[in-house]
Scaffold this motif. Structure first.
Motif, PDB file in Angstrom:
ATOM      1  N   LEU A  47       0.823  -1.209   0.000  1.00 38.72           N
ATOM      2  CA  LEU A  47       0.000   0.000   0.000  1.00 38.72           C
ATOM      3  C   LEU A  47       0.861   1.265   0.000  1.00 38.72           C
ATOM      4  O   LEU A  47       0.672   2.156  -0.843  1.00 38.72           O
ATOM      5  N   PHE A  48       1.816   1.338   0.924  1.00 40.21           N
ATOM      6  CA  PHE A  48       2.634   2.548   1.030  1.00 40.21           C
ATOM      7  C   PHE A  48       3.609   2.678  -0.133  1.00 40.21           C
ATOM      8  O   PHE A  48       3.973   3.799  -0.512  1.00 40.21           O
ATOM      9  N   LEU A  49       4.033   1.551  -0.701  1.00 43.62           N
ATOM     10  CA  LEU A  49       4.890   1.619  -1.883  1.00 43.62           C
ATOM     11  C   LEU A  49       4.130   2.228  -3.058  1.00 43.62           C
ATOM     12  O   LEU A  49       4.659   3.090  -3.778  1.00 43.62           O
ATOM     13  N   ILE A  50       2.875   1.794  -3.246  1.00 45.31           N
ATOM     14  CA  ILE A  50       2.051   2.337  -4.329  1.00 45.31           C
ATOM     15  C   ILE A  50       1.813   3.835  -4.121  1.00 45.31           C
ATOM     16  O   ILE A  50       1.942   4.637  -5.056  1.00 45.31           O
ATOM     17  N   VAL A  51       1.458   4.211  -2.878  1.00 40.00           N
ATOM     18  CA  VAL A  51       1.211   5.628  -2.571  1.00 40.00           C
ATOM     19  C   VAL A  51       2.473   6.458  -2.806  1.00 40.00           C
ATOM     20  O   VAL A  51       2.424   7.541  -3.391  1.00 40.00           O
TER      21      VAL A  51
ATOM     22  N   ALA B 264       5.661  10.091  -8.870  1.00 36.10           N
ATOM     23  CA  ALA B 264       5.325  10.240 -10.286  1.00 36.10           C
ATOM     24  C   ALA B 264       4.535  11.528 -10.525  1.00 36.10           C
ATOM     25  O   ALA B 264       4.836  12.287 -11.467  1.00 36.10           O
ATOM     26  N   GLY B 265       3.533  11.780  -9.680  1.00 34.25           N
ATOM     27  CA  GLY B 265       2.701  12.965  -9.849  1.00 34.25           C
ATOM     28  C   GLY B 265       3.479  14.255  -9.703  1.00 34.25           C
ATOM     29  O   GLY B 265       3.394  15.152 -10.561  1.00 34.25           O
TER      30      GLY B 265
ATOM     31  N   PRO C 285       7.702  12.748   1.907  1.00 33.11           N
ATOM     32  CA  PRO C 285       7.593  11.295   2.093  1.00 33.11           C
ATOM     33  C   PRO C 285       8.924  10.577   1.909  1.00 33.11           C
ATOM     34  O   PRO C 285       9.135   9.499   2.477  1.00 33.11           O
ATOM     35  N   THR C 286       9.845  11.155   1.124  1.00 26.30           N
ATOM     36  CA  THR C 286      11.143  10.512   0.900  1.00 26.30           C
ATOM     37  C   THR C 286      11.960  10.445   2.189  1.00 26.30           C
ATOM     38  O   THR C 286      12.793   9.545   2.356  1.00 26.30           O
TER      39      THR C 286
ATOM     40  N   GLY D 252       2.140  13.358   6.116  1.00 35.50           N
ATOM     41  CA  GLY D 252       3.392  12.834   5.600  1.00 35.50           C
ATOM     42  C   GLY D 252       3.265  12.067   4.297  1.00 35.50           C
ATOM     43  O   GLY D 252       4.212  12.003   3.513  1.00 35.50           O
ATOM     44  N   THR D 253       2.093  11.466   4.048  1.00 36.54           N
ATOM     45  CA  THR D 253       1.915  10.669   2.832  1.00 36.54           C
ATOM     46  C   THR D 253       0.686  11.070   2.006  1.00 36.54           C
ATOM     47  O   THR D 253       0.756  11.120   0.781  1.00 36.54           O
ATOM     48  N   LEU D 254      -0.430  11.362   2.683  1.00 35.18           N
ATOM     49  CA  LEU D 254      -1.662  11.660   1.943  1.00 35.18           C
ATOM     50  C   LEU D 254      -1.623  13.047   1.305  1.00 35.18           C
ATOM     51  O   LEU D 254      -1.960  13.198   0.123  1.00 35.18           O
TER      52      LEU D 254
END
Length: 314
Positions: free
Chosen positions: A30-34, A40-41, A74-75, A279-281
């Motif tokens: 899940l977190f890898l996809i996010v 990418a975005g 996130p990185t 941090g991620t969303l």
């Protein structure tokens, strides 16, 4: 008398999100996809803005800064979390923990100030459209952008030095999937009251100032939108500004909930959820809400995709 260094902790252990193997793998995927979608975005937005001359104006300059921050945020935390989920390597060195905290606070602080600058930019564009290019000059844009990064850097330097000049001599388990101020403070075996007070005051003053600028700017924007004669224009402006304001409130709400409070109120489970939001969303949503809903950016992306396809066919 010789001063004894009580900081015997040389590494920390990140507790992470789950110890169950099946849950760990699902979380990893899940977190890898996010994370990949976020990268990418934001990278696509940066490339489109840098290669298309039509997007070389103040608004997109600030959006480019935001995309860069949304790549960095996130990185700083997600790769280590993915390593812990997949390989169960939860150990991070003392220096690594300090650097992770420093860069995280730096990026989060810079983004708070940048959102305030972007709100001011939209206020001038909507409320003073004829004077926009004179007020928001390239020189002012550069000064404002540099100012956000400089303030974020020194703000982070202060907080990091306050935390990591404490003594750590017993527990080294950070009850979070990355090094952050509240969980690290709870591990210290020396008094933290004065450090927490300084952290609360500085974060409160700087955060409140940025929030006030953002809020006042959007209030003026709201008044200007309501005075528009065309219902179509009002709907378009409401849609755009409403989305922007939603992201701003999400980011401010989660960061204030995390940092502007005593460490005694720290709740590991609640803070993990809150930290995931900013941090991620938020880095995932920002390019969608700020850029991909914009017609000029969509056109720039189409031109970029067309150029890439043409280059691949050669």
């Amino acid at each position: 008398m010789q001063k004894v260094n009580l900081s015997t902790v040389s590494e920390f252990v990140l507790v992470g999100l789950s110890d169950a193997p099946e849950v760990r793998f699902l979380l990893f995927v899940l977190f890898l996809i996010v994370y990949l979608a976020t990268m990418a975005g934001n990278i696509t937005i940066l490339v489109a803005m840098s290669t298309d001359m039509r997007l070389h104006n103040p608004m997109y300059f600030f959006l480019g800064n935001l995309s860069l921050l949304d790549i960095l945020c996130p990185t700083i935390t997600v790769p280590k979390m993915l390593e812990a989920l997949l390989l169960e390597n939860k150990v991070i060195s003392f220096t690594g923990c300090m650097l992770q905290l420093f860069f995280l606070i730096d990026v989060v602080g810079t983004e708070i100030f940048l959102l305030a600058v972007m709100a001011y930019d939209r206020y001038v564009a909507i409320c003073h459209p004829l004077q926009y290019m004179n007020i928001v000059s390239l020189k002012l844009c550069a000064h404002l952008a540099i100012g956000t990064w400089v303030i974020g850097f020194f703000n982070s330097l202060l907080h990091t030095s306050l935390v990591f000049t404490l003594f750590f001599c017993d527990s080294n388990e950070v009850d979070q999937y990355y090094c952050d101020i509240p969980p690290v403070l709870t591990l210290s075996c020396s008094p933290t009251y004065s450090r927490e007070l300084v952290t609360l005051v500085v974060a409160g003053v700087l955060g409140s100032a940025a929030f006030v600028v953002t809020l006042v700017s959007y209030l003026y924007i709201l008044v200007a939108i309501l005075s528009m004669s065309s219902s179509e224009s009002r709907h378009k402006a409401f849609s755009t500004c409403g989305s922007h304001l939603m992201v701003v409130c999400l980011f401010y709400g989660t960061t204030i909930c995390t940092y502007v409070r005593p460490s005694s109120t720290y709740s590991p489970n609640q803070d993990r959820i809150v930290s995931m939001l900013y941090g991620t969303l938020t880095p995932l949503l920002n390019p969608i809400i700020y850029s991909l809903r914009n017609k000029e950016v969509k056109c720039a992306l189409r031109r970029l995709i067309s150029q890439v396809r043409t280059a691949l066919r050669r």
